[in-house]
Write a protein that holds these residues in place. Structure first.
Motif, PDB file in Angstrom:
ATOM      1  N   UNK A   1      -6.643   1.225   1.392  1.00  0.00           N
ATOM      2  CA  UNK A   1      -5.308   1.073   0.819  1.00  0.00           C
ATOM      3  C   UNK A   1      -4.905   2.373   0.122  1.00  0.00           C
ATOM      4  N   UNK A   2      -3.628   2.696   0.236  1.00  0.00           N
ATOM      5  CA  UNK A   2      -3.178   3.973  -0.314  1.00  0.00           C
ATOM      6  C   UNK A   2      -1.785   3.841  -0.927  1.00  0.00           C
ATOM      7  N   UNK A   3      -1.468   4.831  -1.741  1.00  0.00           N
ATOM      8  CA  UNK A   3      -0.166   4.918  -2.401  1.00  0.00           C
ATOM      9  C   UNK A   3       0.182   6.401  -2.444  1.00  0.00           C
ATOM     10  N   UNK A   4       0.952   6.826  -1.448  1.00  0.00           N
ATOM     11  CA  UNK A   4       1.236   8.249  -1.261  1.00  0.00           C
ATOM     12  C   UNK A   4       2.752   8.454  -1.168  1.00  0.00           C
TER      13      UNK A   4
ATOM     14  N   UNK B   1      -2.682  16.687  -4.257  1.00  0.00           N
ATOM     15  CA  UNK B   1      -4.092  16.338  -4.410  1.00  0.00           C
ATOM     16  C   UNK B   1      -4.307  14.848  -4.147  1.00  0.00           C
ATOM     17  N   UNK B   2      -5.430  14.543  -3.529  1.00  0.00           N
ATOM     18  CA  UNK B   2      -5.803  13.149  -3.281  1.00  0.00           C
ATOM     19  C   UNK B   2      -6.515  12.597  -4.517  1.00  0.00           C
ATOM     20  N   UNK B   3      -6.045  11.458  -5.007  1.00  0.00           N
ATOM     21  CA  UNK B   3      -6.739  10.745  -6.072  1.00  0.00           C
ATOM     22  C   UNK B   3      -7.556   9.621  -5.442  1.00  0.00           C
ATOM     23  N   UNK B   4      -8.861   9.736  -5.535  1.00  0.00           N
ATOM     24  CA  UNK B   4      -9.759   8.703  -5.004  1.00  0.00           C
ATOM     25  C   UNK B   4     -10.027   7.682  -6.101  1.00  0.00           C
TER      26      UNK B   4
ATOM     27  N   UNK C   1      -1.216   2.195 -11.075  1.00  0.00           N
ATOM     28  CA  UNK C   1      -0.724   3.237 -11.981  1.00  0.00           C
ATOM     29  C   UNK C   1      -1.047   4.649 -11.493  1.00  0.00           C
ATOM     30  N   UNK C   2      -1.671   4.758 -10.315  1.00  0.00           N
ATOM     31  CA  UNK C   2      -2.077   6.065  -9.795  1.00  0.00           C
ATOM     32  C   UNK C   2      -0.987   6.674  -8.922  1.00  0.00           C
ATOM     33  N   UNK C   3      -1.127   7.950  -8.658  1.00  0.00           N
ATOM     34  CA  UNK C   3      -0.199   8.678  -7.798  1.00  0.00           C
ATOM     35  C   UNK C   3      -0.978   9.349  -6.674  1.00  0.00           C
ATOM     36  N   UNK C   4      -0.447   9.258  -5.448  1.00  0.00           N
ATOM     37  CA  UNK C   4      -1.086   9.877  -4.279  1.00  0.00           C
ATOM     38  C   UNK C   4      -2.564   9.485  -4.186  1.00  0.00           C
ATOM     39  N   UNK C   5      -2.795   8.182  -4.282  1.00  0.00           N
ATOM     40  CA  UNK C   5      -4.153   7.661  -4.422  1.00  0.00           C
ATOM     41  C   UNK C   5      -4.580   6.863  -3.189  1.00  0.00           C
ATOM     42  N   UNK C   6      -5.894   6.681  -3.065  1.00  0.00           N
ATOM     43  CA  UNK C   6      -6.482   5.923  -1.968  1.00  0.00           C
ATOM     44  C   UNK C   6      -7.715   5.189  -2.478  1.00  0.00           C
ATOM     45  N   UNK C   7      -7.990   4.034  -1.905  1.00  0.00           N
ATOM     46  CA  UNK C   7      -9.168   3.264  -2.295  1.00  0.00           C
ATOM     47  C   UNK C   7      -9.649   2.428  -1.128  1.00  0.00           C
ATOM     48  N   UNK C   8     -10.824   1.846  -1.271  1.00  0.00           N
ATOM     49  CA  UNK C   8     -11.302   0.795  -0.369  1.00  0.00           C
ATOM     50  C   UNK C   8     -11.311  -0.492  -1.185  1.00  0.00           C
TER      51      UNK C   8
ATOM     52  N   UNK D   1       0.022  -2.728  -1.715  1.00  0.00           N
ATOM     53  CA  UNK D   1      -0.374  -1.375  -1.341  1.00  0.00           C
ATOM     54  C   UNK D   1      -0.261  -1.195   0.173  1.00  0.00           C
ATOM     55  N   UNK D   2       0.091   0.025   0.603  1.00  0.00           N
ATOM     56  CA  UNK D   2       0.062   0.340   2.027  1.00  0.00           C
ATOM     57  C   UNK D   2      -1.387   0.377   2.500  1.00  0.00           C
ATOM     58  N   UNK D   3      -1.589   0.030   3.776  1.00  0.00           N
ATOM     59  CA  UNK D   3      -2.940   0.000   4.327  1.00  0.00           C
ATOM     60  C   UNK D   3      -3.006   0.857   5.580  1.00  0.00           C
TER      61      UNK D   3
END
Length: 367
Positions: free
Chosen positions: A135-138, A180-183, A236-243, A252-254
């Motif tokens: 899932x990401x938020x970019x 920058x990517x926020x993990x 609350x994150x910016x340009x972030x991605x997670x599992x 969240x976008x997937x």
């Protein structure tokens, strides 16, 4: 989560989350053949305590509500402490059963279990199948495709920009930001992390050089506890991605996942297909149904970034009354009605008819 005859899953969610050799399945993946339980639970009474998988949280709330409609004398408590904490609590006797996105390991099985009769072990019973979302938020990106190597590169800290050429090559025409990517990753002992790391290790071992583990191995990004904690951090994150387990991904976008040469959408059916293509692990106790997941499954529509989550219970309890409660609840959990209800609420996949039959036999062996 202390749930007693609550009629609505929405009400449960509002009430608060924390206290709350042969193929594993046949071609009938993702659906159960039996639609209901013939068991009579009305004579059961007492309190049942479970602890563990936060991915199971929504499913456990669903199962507890449904079970307590039929067993009004039973109170079911489930605390989504994380898979590792759940197994530790069960082993120490602080929980009657554990929910875990990873089966008991050899070290755990070699020890003793406080609630189990001497010289008996615990068993792993699959109750929940779910795809893990990337899932990401970019900013400006609503369509993203990743493969195992780019995922491994991002989460190990080797890929640090969203417009990195390795990401851009998979996303022709997508305007990727020079950001920058926020993990965001799990901070706790997590079965979701175990399953995620198994996937990237199997498919991108030259990039993900650490062994699969329930603890995130790299010093990168931000961390949060549990599925809900990760979802909150992403909010609350910016340009972030997670599992994250798909049940917790919310709005969240997937990302699509490259499976073979196809960009594949996340789906519960795809997760169930991979489990159907996998085998039950060998060399374990009778009625232990740990699944050896085929992380390299490239069948059309398959989603190999999948977790199988288990209920862990004693083969034989010291306390026969406790055994009756655990057996009663889990016998309900593996029914078609319970599995279908959880699939609806948690976006999981119901156990296939074959795996449900094996799970029911394993539950029936509890004493």
């Amino acid at each position: 989560m202390n749930i007693k005859r609550i009629g609505s899953i929405a009400a449960i969610a509002i009430a608060g989350a924390v206290v709350l050799s042969s193929c594993a399945a046949n071609e009938d993946a993702g659906s159960t053949e039996s639609s209901s339980s013939n068991s009579d639970y009305s004579s059961l009474s007492g309190t049942l305590t479970g602890s563990g998988s936060s991915a199971q949280q929504t499913a456990q709330a669903t199962w507890a509500a449904g079970f307590q409609d039929q067993a009004s004398g039973v109170t079911v408590n489930y605390s989504p402490d994380g898979s590792g904490a759940g197994r530790k609590n069960f082993i120490a006797g602080a929980a009657d059963f554990a929910g875990s996105d990873a089966a008991l390991n050899d070290e755990e099985l070699s020890g003793s279990f406080d609630l189990c009769k001497a010289d008996t072990k615990a068993i792993d019973i699959p109750v929940y199948i779910s795809p893990i979302a990337i899932a990401y938020k970019v900013d400006g990106v609503s369509d993203l495709t990743l493969d195992a190597k780019t995922i491994a590169g991002i989460f190990s800290g080797k890929i640090t920009k969203w417009n990195d050429s390795q990401i851009a090559d998979l996303n022709d025409g997508v305007d990727l930001p020079d950001a920058n990517i926020t993990v965001v990753h799990r901070s706790d002992d997590s079965g979701t992390t175990q399953n995620f790391s198994e996937y990237v290790s199997a498919n991108a071992g030259d990039v993900w050089t650490e062994e699969p583990s329930q603890t995130f191995p790299y010093s990168v990004g931000d961390s949060a506890k549990g599925t809900s904690g990760v979802a909150s951090a992403m909010g609350s994150a910016t340009n972030a991605i997670t599992y994250i387990d798909d049940s917790g991904a919310g709005d969240l976008d997937k990302a699509k996942l490259m499976v073979g040469d196809k960009a594949t959408e996340i789906s519960a059916d795809g997760a169930a297909q991979v489990v159907a293509d996998s085998k039950v692990a060998t060399g374990r106790e009778d009625n232990d149904l740990a699944i050896d997941i085929d992380r390299k499954d490239t069948a059309d529509g398959a989603w190999p970034l999948v977790l199988v989550s288990y209920a862990i219970a004693c083969q034989e309890y010291k306390d026969s009354d406790k055994a009756d409660l655990v057996k009663g609840f889990l016998s309900y959990v593996v029914t078609g009605d319970a599995q279908d209800a959880a699939a609806k609420e948690a976006k999981s996949a119901a156990l296939s008819s074959d795996l449900a039959e094996k799970a029911a036999a394993a539950v029936d062996s509890i004493k």
